[in-house]
Structure formats: structure tokens, C-alpha cells
Design a protein around this motif. Structure first.
Motif, short mmCIF file in Angstrom:
data_model
loop_
_atom_site.label_atom_id
_atom_site.label_comp_id
_atom_site.label_asym_id
_atom_site.label_seq_id
_atom_site.Cartn_x
_atom_site.Cartn_y
_atom_site.Cartn_z
N ASP A 84 0.89 -1.16 0.00
CA ASP A 84 0.00 0.00 0.00
C ASP A 84 0.93 1.21 0.00
OD1 ASP A 84 -1.58 2.18 0.60
OD2 ASP A 84 -2.72 1.16 2.16
N PRO A 85 0.98 1.98 -1.08
CA PRO A 85 1.93 3.09 -1.17
C PRO A 85 1.74 4.14 -0.07
CG PRO A 85 0.91 2.67 -3.30
CD PRO A 85 0.18 1.85 -2.29
N ALA A 86 0.56 4.21 0.52
CA ALA A 86 0.30 5.21 1.56
C ALA A 86 0.53 4.66 2.96
CB ALA A 86 -1.14 5.72 1.43
N GLY A 87 0.86 3.38 3.05
CA GLY A 87 1.02 2.76 4.37
C GLY A 87 2.30 3.15 5.06
N ASP A 88 2.35 2.90 6.38
CA ASP A 88 3.56 3.17 7.16
C ASP A 88 4.61 2.13 6.83
OD1 ASP A 88 2.39 5.31 8.46
OD2 ASP A 88 1.61 4.06 10.08
N LYS A 89 5.86 2.54 6.86
CA LYS A 89 6.97 1.64 6.58
C LYS A 89 7.74 1.45 7.87
CE LYS A 89 7.39 3.98 2.22
NZ LYS A 89 8.19 4.83 1.41
N PRO A 90 8.07 0.28 8.33
CA PRO A 90 7.49 -1.01 7.93
C PRO A 90 6.12 -1.21 8.57
CG PRO A 90 9.09 -1.35 9.66
CD PRO A 90 9.08 0.14 9.37
N GLY A 91 5.48 -2.29 8.22
CA GLY A 91 4.18 -2.61 8.77
C GLY A 91 3.02 -2.29 7.85
N ARG A 92 3.31 -1.69 6.71
CA ARG A 92 2.22 -1.39 5.76
C ARG A 92 1.73 -2.68 5.12
NH1 ARG A 92 5.93 1.18 0.95
NH2 ARG A 92 7.55 -0.39 1.10
N PRO A 93 0.52 -2.70 4.64
CA PRO A 93 -0.01 -3.90 3.97
C PRO A 93 0.71 -4.15 2.63
CG PRO A 93 -1.79 -2.39 4.57
CD PRO A 93 -0.51 -1.67 4.79
N TRP A 94 0.91 -5.42 2.31
CA TRP A 94 1.44 -5.85 1.02
C TRP A 94 0.40 -6.74 0.36
CZ3 TRP A 94 6.14 -5.12 -1.61
CH2 TRP A 94 7.04 -4.28 -0.97
N PHE A 95 0.35 -6.68 -0.97
CA PHE A 95 -0.64 -7.44 -1.72
C PHE A 95 0.06 -8.34 -2.74
CE2 PHE A 95 -2.49 -3.54 -0.19
CZ PHE A 95 -3.60 -4.01 0.46
N PHE A 96 -0.53 -9.53 -2.95
CA PHE A 96 0.06 -10.58 -3.78
C PHE A 96 -1.05 -11.13 -4.65
CE2 PHE A 96 2.46 -14.88 -3.49
CZ PHE A 96 3.25 -14.55 -4.58
N ILE A 97 -1.05 -10.80 -5.95
CA ILE A 97 -2.15 -11.14 -6.84
C ILE A 97 -1.61 -11.43 -8.24
CG2 ILE A 97 -2.55 -8.67 -7.31
CD1 ILE A 97 -5.53 -9.33 -7.66
N LYS A 98 -2.27 -12.36 -8.94
CA LYS A 98 -1.89 -12.62 -10.33
C LYS A 98 -2.07 -11.36 -11.16
CE LYS A 98 -2.21 -17.37 -11.63
NZ LYS A 98 -2.85 -18.35 -12.49
N HIS A 99 -1.09 -11.06 -12.00
CA HIS A 99 -1.16 -9.88 -12.85
C HIS A 99 -2.46 -9.86 -13.64
CE1 HIS A 99 -0.80 -7.81 -16.72
NE2 HIS A 99 -0.19 -6.87 -16.00
N ASP A 100 -2.79 -10.98 -14.28
CA ASP A 100 -3.95 -11.00 -15.17
C ASP A 100 -5.26 -10.76 -14.42
OD1 ASP A 100 -1.98 -11.51 -16.98
OD2 ASP A 100 -2.78 -13.43 -17.65
N GLU A 101 -5.35 -11.21 -13.18
CA GLU A 101 -6.55 -10.95 -12.39
C GLU A 101 -6.66 -9.46 -12.06
OE1 GLU A 101 -8.91 -12.69 -8.48
OE2 GLU A 101 -7.10 -13.69 -9.20
N LEU A 102 -5.55 -8.85 -11.68
CA LEU A 102 -5.54 -7.42 -11.41
C LEU A 102 -5.80 -6.63 -12.69
CD1 LEU A 102 -5.12 -5.18 -9.30
CD2 LEU A 102 -2.66 -5.30 -9.81
N PHE A 103 -5.19 -7.07 -13.79
CA PHE A 103 -5.40 -6.43 -15.10
C PHE A 103 -6.88 -6.44 -15.46
CE2 PHE A 103 -5.92 -6.45 -19.66
CZ PHE A 103 -5.05 -5.47 -20.10
N ASN A 104 -7.54 -7.58 -15.32
CA ASN A 104 -8.96 -7.69 -15.67
C ASN A 104 -9.83 -6.82 -14.76
OD1 ASN A 104 -8.52 -9.40 -17.83
ND2 ASN A 104 -8.64 -11.24 -16.56
N TRP A 105 -9.46 -6.72 -13.49
CA TRP A 105 -10.20 -5.85 -12.58
C TRP A 105 -10.10 -4.40 -13.05
CZ3 TRP A 105 -9.36 -1.70 -9.37
CH2 TRP A 105 -10.38 -1.42 -8.46
N TYR A 106 -8.88 -3.96 -13.36
CA TYR A 106 -8.69 -2.59 -13.86
C TYR A 106 -9.38 -2.38 -15.20
CZ TYR A 106 -5.26 -0.77 -10.51
OH TYR A 106 -4.63 -0.29 -9.40
N LYS A 107 -9.27 -3.33 -16.09
CA LYS A 107 -9.85 -3.19 -17.43
C LYS A 107 -11.37 -3.03 -17.35
CE LYS A 107 -9.89 -5.16 -22.04
NZ LYS A 107 -9.44 -6.25 -22.89
#
Length: 155
Positions: A84-107
Motif C-alpha cells: 500500500d503506497p500510503a502505508g507506514d513503513k514497515p508494517g504497511r499492507p502488502w498485496f500478492f495477486i496474479k497480474h492478469d486478475e488485477l489487469f482484468n479488474w482494472y480493465k
């Protein structure tokens, strides 16, 4: 000869930021039961190879923010790993997702926007965000969020 000390309090170079991000997320992944391998070279979008707790190997592209780029990562079974680019460092949330699933969500949300169409035709990244809007955050959490505390994972 006088040695100059680098000011690491504000890592501004891409290499310093990437190295700090890699160290941060590697610790999170290891504590969550993943194994992390670093290829000798970034080839075909593989910044990391990750073995999941279930034993699956995943090719991973690490980014500093959410991004989709069909020409580089589409249809190649690449997983995206970003904080999460706005999160505190360290301790901010991280996300792990297939590119194509994220691509389809954005599309689905932005695929007809003039910027998307132009960038896609030019072979550029179709979409990226400096932060996580509510809609994206709701999509990513909790399914694609990595556990970041000892209490949030087994072991």
C-alpha cells in the motif's frame, strides 16, 4: 581523502527503494511461511521466485505500487507483489495477486478510458495508481493481502 556518507534516511533512488522494499517484503513472506528466491537477473519480469506454503512456485514482479502492463506481464502467469503506497513503513499492507486478475479488474473499470486505450496501443503500462482507492482496497482485502504480524499467520 574524505569519505561522504550517503543519506539513507530518505531513499530516493529507484535502486535504494527497490532494495528496501525487497528486504521488507521478504521478511513478511518468510514469517508467513513462504520461501523467497532471487534470480540472478530480472528476466521475463521475474524479480523473485516464491514457493507458497502449499509448495507452488510463483514468478513474481515486485512493484512499489499497483500496476498492470499487458505487454510485459500479461498471459505469462506472473504474480504482482506491491505495498500500500500510503502505508507506514514497515508494517504497511502488502498485496500478492496474479497480474492478469488485477489487469482484468482494472480493465473492467477503466478499459474504455482514453488513457487506457492509448497506452495499450502504445505498448505502455495500461494503469497504475499512486495509492489504493476504496474500490481497489475493497477488492484486494483480505483475499490478496499478505499477513504482516506474527498473530496473523500460522507458525
Amino acid at each position: 581523502m574524505r569519505r561522504m556518507k550517503p543519506d539513507l534516511s530518505k531513499p530516493t533512488s529507484t535502486n535504494l527503494i527497490e532494495a528496501a522494499n525487497r528486504a521488507e517484503v521478504t521478511a513478511i513472506l518468510i514469517r508467513a511461511g513462504y520461501r523467497v528466491y532471487r534470480p540472478e537477473a530480472d528476466v521475463s519480469g521475474e524479480d523473485l521466485i516464491i514457493r507458497t506454503p502449499e509448495g507452488e512456485l510463483r514468478s513474481v514482479q515486485m512493484k512499489a505500487r499497483p500496476l498492470v502492463h499487458w505487454k510485459l506481464y500479461g498471459g505469462k502467469d506472473i504474480w504482482m507483489l506491491f505495498p500500500d503506497p500510503a502505508g507506514d513503513k514497515p508494517g504497511r499492507p502488502w498485496f500478492f495477486i496474479k497480474h492478469d486478475e488485477l489487469f482484468n479488474w482494472y480493465k473492467k473499470r477503466h478499459g474504455t478510458a482514453p488513457g487506457w486505450v492509448e497506452r495499450h496501443k502504445a505498448g505502455k503500462a495500461e494503469w497504475f495508481e499512486k495509492g489504493l482507492g476504496k474500490e481497489l482496497r475493497d477488492f484486494l482485502q483480505p483475499e490478496f493481502m499478505l499477513p504482516t504480524t506474527a498473530a496473523s499467520h500460522k507458525g
